[in-house]
Design an enzyme around this catalytic site. Structure first.
Site, short mmCIF file in Angstrom:
data_model
loop_
_atom_site.label_atom_id
_atom_site.label_comp_id
_atom_site.label_asym_id
_atom_site.label_seq_id
_atom_site.Cartn_x
_atom_site.Cartn_y
_atom_site.Cartn_z
N ASP A 331 8.09 -10.32 -8.66
CA ASP A 331 6.89 -9.62 -8.27
C ASP A 331 6.58 -8.58 -9.35
OD1 ASP A 331 4.79 -8.81 -6.54
OD2 ASP A 331 6.02 -7.14 -5.83
N ASP A 646 9.34 -6.72 -3.11
CA ASP A 646 9.55 -5.54 -2.27
C ASP A 646 8.65 -5.51 -1.03
OD1 ASP A 646 7.17 -5.15 -3.53
OD2 ASP A 646 7.62 -3.18 -4.35
N ASP A 650 6.41 -10.90 0.15
CA ASP A 650 7.46 -11.56 -0.65
C ASP A 650 8.55 -12.18 0.21
OD1 ASP A 650 6.32 -10.69 -3.12
OD2 ASP A 650 7.18 -8.71 -2.78
#
Length: 906
Positions: A331, A646, A650
Site C-alpha cells: 500500500d 494499514d 487492505d
C-alpha cells in the site's frame, strides 16, 4: 418488502434515491415502516466469524504426515511393550503440538474488529422528528444527520452537505479527506471518487450533512470487505508445503524399507516376531523424531529475532514465508509514505523555493537553489506562509514525540511549512486577528478569512484551488512588496510542473480593505471582479519515507519485486513510485513506470489481469476487491506474495496473501487481525529486515534437515544390512530413539542460532516450486549416510571380532553416530562455504551443544541406570580414539566435496 438496495446510488438524483427507498426527506420513515424493515433486513451490524473451537485448533496441530508417522510408531512400540520408546516418541509429538497451539491460539478477529468500526449511535429522522438511536437499528431509507467528528453509521447517499469532508483513508487508501458534494456521478465511478456518498466506518472531519441510508450491515462497503476476509483462504507456506511433501515421501520410503526388511527376514527363516521387531526398529530409526520440534523451535527463534527488529509475528509459519517472498505488494499511504501531507515546493514573487523535512514535524527549512532564504527580504514569501498558517482551522499537536494534525491534513501541512520558517501560530494570530471567515465549500473551492491589521485597515487572505483563486486575481505580489501584472501563463506552467510530480497545489491571494467597510460584504460583492492580489503557491505531497527508498532498493537487489497497490490517484502514485525507485518488471523495454487504474483493471479479462499483475508495478485508484484479485493473480503465477497495508480496505488482500503485513501504529485493528505480521514502527525498512531474517530461518532449517537425515538414513541402512546378512542388529530401537532425540536437541537445534551468512540479500529468492533439498544436499546426505553405515557397521563387527559383548559393540556403533554427527555439525554451519572461512565464535551455541551432547553420551555409556535402560556398556580410550579419528576423516571428506561444488559453480 420490495425495496432494491443494490443500485448505483451515486448515479441517481437525491429525489430518485428517496423514491426508490420509499422514504421522505423532511419526515423520514415512520416507526412502523422502520420496524418492518428491521425484520426484513436485520440489524445494522456485520456478521461475526465463528471462532475455531480450542479443541479443534489443538487437534489441527497433529494434522501433518510426519506426525502421523510418529503416532503410528508410538502405537506400534507401545503394543510391543517398548514403553520407553513409546513414551519418548509421544512426548515429542505432544511438545510439538503444544508449542504450535500456543503460538497460533489467537482466533481470527478481523471481522469482529470490523464491527467496532460502525458507530454506536446515530441521529435519525423518524416520524418527522430527530431522534438518537443505536446505529444497529438503522434501516435502508432512514434519513441520518452527520456532523464533524461523527463516524458514519451506514452507507448513504448524501442529500445535503455543507463544507463536508470525510476521512476515507482506511476504506479507500486516499491520503486526503474526501470533499463531498451532491452532483450526479457516472455509473462506473470508482469507490474512492463517489463523493456524493458517505460510507460506513469513515469519519466526518469537517462540515455537516444529511444522507439517506442505502445499505446496512453486511451490504455496506465495509461489510463487503468483511465477507471478502471470510472468503479468503488460509494458504500453506512454501515451507509447510515442502515439509508436507517431504514427509509424505519419507512415509512411503520408510514403509517400503520396513516391508522389505520384514520380507527379507521371513525369507531367511527368521521368526516372524523377531523380524517384525527389526522392521519396527528400522522405522523408528529412520523417522527424524526431532524434526517437527526443531522446525517449530527454529521458527520461534526467528519470531524472537524479528521482534527485536520491529516485526511482530502472529503465525509461526510467516517467519519462513518471508524468506521465500518473490513479490511485495505494498500500500502507498502510511506504508511507503509518511501518511502526513508535506509542503515541498513554494512559488512566491516569481521564484520557486524548496521546503525540507517531512511530515507534520516542524523541522526543516526553506531554501532557494540550496541556499537559505531570508524572509524579511521577501514580502510575497512572508504573506504566502502567514496566510497558510492563519487562514486555517486545523491544529498540530505533539504527543510522545510524534506530531499529528487535528483537522484537515492539507491544512496541517501548511502549518508545518510556516513553523519550519520560524513563524509561531499564537504570535501570528495576535498580529493578524481574525474577524470573520468564509468557510470552504466544495462548490466554492476556496476559504477566505478577514484579519485586522491596524485601526484603519483589514486584510483578506484567500486560499483554494488554483483555478478559483487565479480567477479572482489581476495582479501579483513581488518579493519587495510591490504589485505587478498577473503572469497567469507562468503560474499555470509552474502548477503543471508541480502537479506532474504528483503534488497537490493550493493557490493564495490577499486583498487589503478599509476597516470602515462592512467586514466581508464588500469582498463577497466583488467576487465576480478580478481585484485580488496573487501571493503564491504551496505544493504538497504525502512524501515517501527515506527508509522505504533504501529498503525497496535492497529488496529489488535481492530479487524481490515491489509493487504499489493504492487507492490514491494515478499521478500521485506514479510520482511516489518514481521517487521510491520502483522498477518495471524485468524484461520490459521502457524505463517509464507503467501505472494502471482500477477502472482499467475492471475492463480486463481474468487472463489479461494475470498478465498485467505480473508486468505492472503501480496500480492506482484500486478498489478492495481488486487488491484481492491482484494478489490472487500473482499467486496463480507461482509467486510467494507479501501484502502490506494499514486500512480496512487492505484486510482481504492481507489475509489472502502468503504473508500479510500490517502497520502497528497507523494500522486499523482490522488490518492487524487479518495480517500474519505487524510492524511496530510502521516502517517499510522493517520488512527488509524481516525478509532477511526469514531467509536466515529457511537457511538454518535446510542446514538442520541436511544434518539430521544422515543419522536416520545411516541407522536405517545399518539395520537393513544386518537383516540382509542375517547379523544381530547393531542398533536397538530404544538406542535409535536416544540417538535421534539427543542429537536433534543438543546438536541440530544449535543450527537455529546460526547468524546470517554474508550476501544473504544479494541472491535471488528461492523458486517456490523448487524442492526442499537441492541435488548438492541430497548427494551430501547420501555420502554421509554411507560413511556412517561403513563406520558404525565396521566398528560393530570389529568389536565383535575382538570378543566384546553385544552391549559394548552396540554402544560403540551408537556413539560413532554421535561423534560423526558432532563433526558434521560444523560442516553444516554453512552448506557452501568452507568450515575454515566460517568464524568459530560466531555461534557459541554450537560449542555449548557439543559439550552438552558429550556429557549426555558419557552418562549413556558410563552410568549403570542408563546401561540398564538403554542396554549400553562402558567404552575404552582406544575405542574413543578410533571414533574421533573417523569423525575427522568425515569432516575433511565433506569439506573436499563442498570445494568441488564451489569450483563447479564457478
Amino acid at each position: 418488502m420490495q425495496l432494491q438496495t443494490n443500485k448505483a446510488w451515486h448515479h441517481l438524483e437525491p429525489q430518485d434515491v428517496i423514491g426508490s427507498l420509499d422514504s421522505h426527506q423532511t419526515e423520514g420513515l415512520t416507526s412502523s415502516s422502520a420496524q418492518q424493515r428491521q425484520v426484513h433486513f436485520g440489524p445494522n451490524s456485520i456478521t461475526g466469524q465463528q471462532p475455531v473451537p480450542a479443541w479443534k485448533r489443538l487437534l489441527l496441530q497433529f494434522h501433518n504426515p510426519l506426525i502421523y508417522i510418529l503416532l503410528c510408531a508410538t502405537l506400534v512400540t507401545f503394543f510391543l511393550r517398548e514403553y520407553v520408546d513409546a513414551g519418548v516418541i509421544l512426548a515429542v509429538v505432544l511438545i510439538n503440538a503444544i508449542i504450535g497451539y500456543i503460538q497460533e491460539s489467537k482466533a481470527e478477529e478481523a471481522i469482529n474488529s470490523l464491527k467496532k468500526m460502525l458507530s454506536s449511535s446515530a441521529t435519525v429522522l423518524r416520524d418527522g422528528e430527530k431522534k438518537t438511536l443505536p446505529a444497529t437499528e438503522l434501516v435502508p431509507g432512514d434519513i441520518v444527520f452527520l456532523a464533524s467528528g461523527d463516524k458514519v453509521p451506514a452507507d448513504m447517499r448524501l442529500l445535503e452537505c455543507r463544507d463536508m469532508q470525510v476521512d476515507e483513508s482506511a476504506l479507500t487508501g486516499e491520503s486526503v479527506s474526501s470533499e463531498k458534494h451532491l452532483q450526479l456521478l457516472a455509473a462506473d465511478t470508482v469507490l474512492a471518487d463517489r463523493n456524493n456518498m458517505a460510507f460506513a466506518g469513515t469519519l466526518v472531519t469537517y462540515g455537516a450533512g444529511k444522507g439517506i441510508v442505502t445499505s446496512i450491515g453486511d451490504q455496506t462497503e465495509t461489510g463487503k470487505i468483511a465477507h471478502m476476509i471470510s472468503e479468503a483462504k488460509a494458504l500453506e507456506t512454501p515451507l509447510t508445503r515442502k515439509i508436507h511433501a517431504f514427509s509424505k515421501l519419507l512415509l512411503w520410503v520408510i514403509l517400503a524399507l520396513a516391508a522389505v526388511t520384514f520380507g527379507v527376514g521371513l525369507l531367511y527363516g527368521m521368526p516372524a516376531s523377531e523380524t517384525f521387531m527389526a522392521a519396527v526398529a528400522l522405522a523408528v530409526a529412520a523417522i527424524p523424531e526431532g524434526l517437527p520440534a526443531v522446525v517449530t523451535i527454529t521458527l520461534a527463534i526467528g519470531v524472537r529475532r524479528m521482534a527485536s527488529r520491529h516485526a511482530i509475528i502472529r503465525k509461526l509459519s510467516a517467519v519462513e514465508t518471508l524468506g521465500s517472498t518473490t513479490v511485495i505488494c505494498s500500500d502507498k499511504t502510511g506504508t511507503l509514505t509518511e501518511n502526513q501531507m508535506t509542503v515541498q515546493k513554494l512559488l512566491a514573487g516569481s521564484h520557486s523555493y524548496d521546503v525540507s523535512g517531512s511530515g507534520y514535524q516542524p523541522e526543516g527549512d526553506i531554501r532557494q537553489q540550496g541556499n537559505s532564504v531570508s524572509l524579511s527580504d521577501n514580502a510575497a514569501l512572508h504573506h504566502l506562509l502567514v496566510s497558510g498558517l492563519i487562514s486555517n482551522d486545523s491544529r498540530l499537536k505533539e504527543q510522545d514525540g510524534r506530531w499529528t494534525v487535528e483537522g484537515d491534513p492539507t491544512e496541517g501541512a501548511l502549518i508545518a511549512a510556516a513553523m519550519k520558517a520560524g513563524y509561531e501560530l499564537k504570535q501570528c494570530e495576535a498580529e493578524f486577528k481574525r474577524i470573520d471567515t468564509i468557510a470552504f465549500e466544495s462548490d466554492r473551492q476556496y476559504m477566505a478569512t478577514l484579519h485586522r491589521l491596524d485601526a484603519q485597515h483589514n486584510l483578506i487572505y484567500l486560499k483554494g484551488s488554483v483555478e478559483q483563486v487565479l480567477a479572482r486575481c489581476t495582479s501579483q505580489l513581488t518579493a519587495d512588496g510591490d504589485t505587478e501584472a498577473l503572469a497567469q501563463d507562468a503560474i499555470e506552467a509552474r502548477v503543471h510542473e508541480f502537479a506532474g510530480q504528483g503534488m497537490r497545489v493550493l493557490a493564495f491571494a490577499m486583498q487589503p480593505v478599509e476597516q470602515t467597510e462592512n467586514t466581508l460584504a464588500p469582498f463577497n460583492a466583488r467576487e465576480p471582479e478580478q481585484s485580488m492580489i496573487f501571493v503564491g503557491l504551496q505544493a504538497m505531497i504525502d512524501p515517501p519515507r527515506a527508509e522505504a527508498i533504501k529498503a525497496v532498493a535492497t529488496c529489488q537487489k535481492a530479487g524481490v519485486r515491489v509493487k504499489m497497490i493504492t487507492g490514491d490517484h494515478a499521478l500521485t502514485a506514479r510520482a511516489i513510485a518514481s521517487q521510491i525507485g520502483l522498477q518495471n518488471n524485468p524484461g520490459q523495454q521502457t524505463d517509464d513506470l507503467e501505472a494502471l487504474t482500477g477502472r482499467e483493471l475492471s475492463e480486463l479479462s481474468d487472463t489479461a489481469l494475470t498478465e498485467v499483475a505480473d508486468r505492472v508495478s503501480v496500480f492506482a485508484r484500486v478498489a478492495p476487491e481488486q487488491k484481492l484479485k491482484l494478489v490472487t493473480a500473482l499467486q496463480s503465477r507461482s509467486h510467494v506474495v507479501a501484502m502490506t497495508g494499514d486500512g480496512v480496505n487492505d484486510a482481504p488482500a492481507l489475509k489472502q496473501a502468503d504473508i500479510g503485513i500490517a502497520m502497528g501504529i497507523s494500522g486499523t485493528e482490522v488490518s492487524k487481525e487479518a495480517a500474519d505480521m505487524v510492524l511496530t514502527d510502521d516502517n517499510f525498512s522493517s520488512i527488509e529486515a524481516a525478509v532477511e531474517e526469514g531467509r536466515n530461518v529457511f537457511d538454518n532449517l535446510i542446514k538442520f534437515i541436511t544434518w539430521i537425515l544422515p543419522t536416520n538414513m545411516g541407522q536405517g541402512l545399518v539395520i537393513m544390512v544386518a537383516i540382509l546378512f542375517g547379523i544381530t542388529l547393531p542398533v536397538l530401537p530404544v538406542q535409535a530413539l536416544w540417538l535421534n532425540m539427543t542429537t536433534a536437541v543438543f546438536l541440530g537445534l544449535m543450527l537455529a542460532f546460526e547468524p546470517r551468512e554474508a550476501g544473504i540479500m544479494s541472491r535471488a529468492p528461492r523458486e517456490p516450486d523448487s524442492p526442499i533439498l537441492s541435488a548438492e544436499m541430497i548427494g551430501r546426505i547420501l555420502s554421509v549416510s554411507t560413511l556412517l553405515l561403513i563406520g558404525a557397521f565396521g566398528l560393530f563387527q570389529w568389536s565383535q571380532l575382538q570378543g566384546a559383548s553385544i552391549e559394548e559393540s552396540r554402544t560403540l556403533a551408537v556413539t560413532l553416530f554421535v561423534v560423526v554427527q558432532s563433526f558434521f555439525l560444523f560442516n553444516c554451519r554453512s552448506l557452501t562455504s568452507s568450515i575454515f572461512s566460517t568464524p568459530f565464535n560466531s555461534n557459541p551455541w554450537i560449542w555449548g551443544g557439543v559439550s552438552a551432547m558429550l556429557i549426555a553420551q558419557l552418562l549413556f555409556i558410563y552410568t549403570p541406570v542408563m546401561n540398564t535402560l538403554f542396554h549400553s556398556a562402558p567404552l575404552s580410550l582406544n575405542q574413543w580414539l578410533l571414533m574421533l579419528g573417523y569423525g575427522v576423516v568425515v569432516l575433511l571428506l565433506v569439506e573436499a566435496e563442498k570445494a568441488v561444488w564451489r569450483k563447479r559453480k564457478g
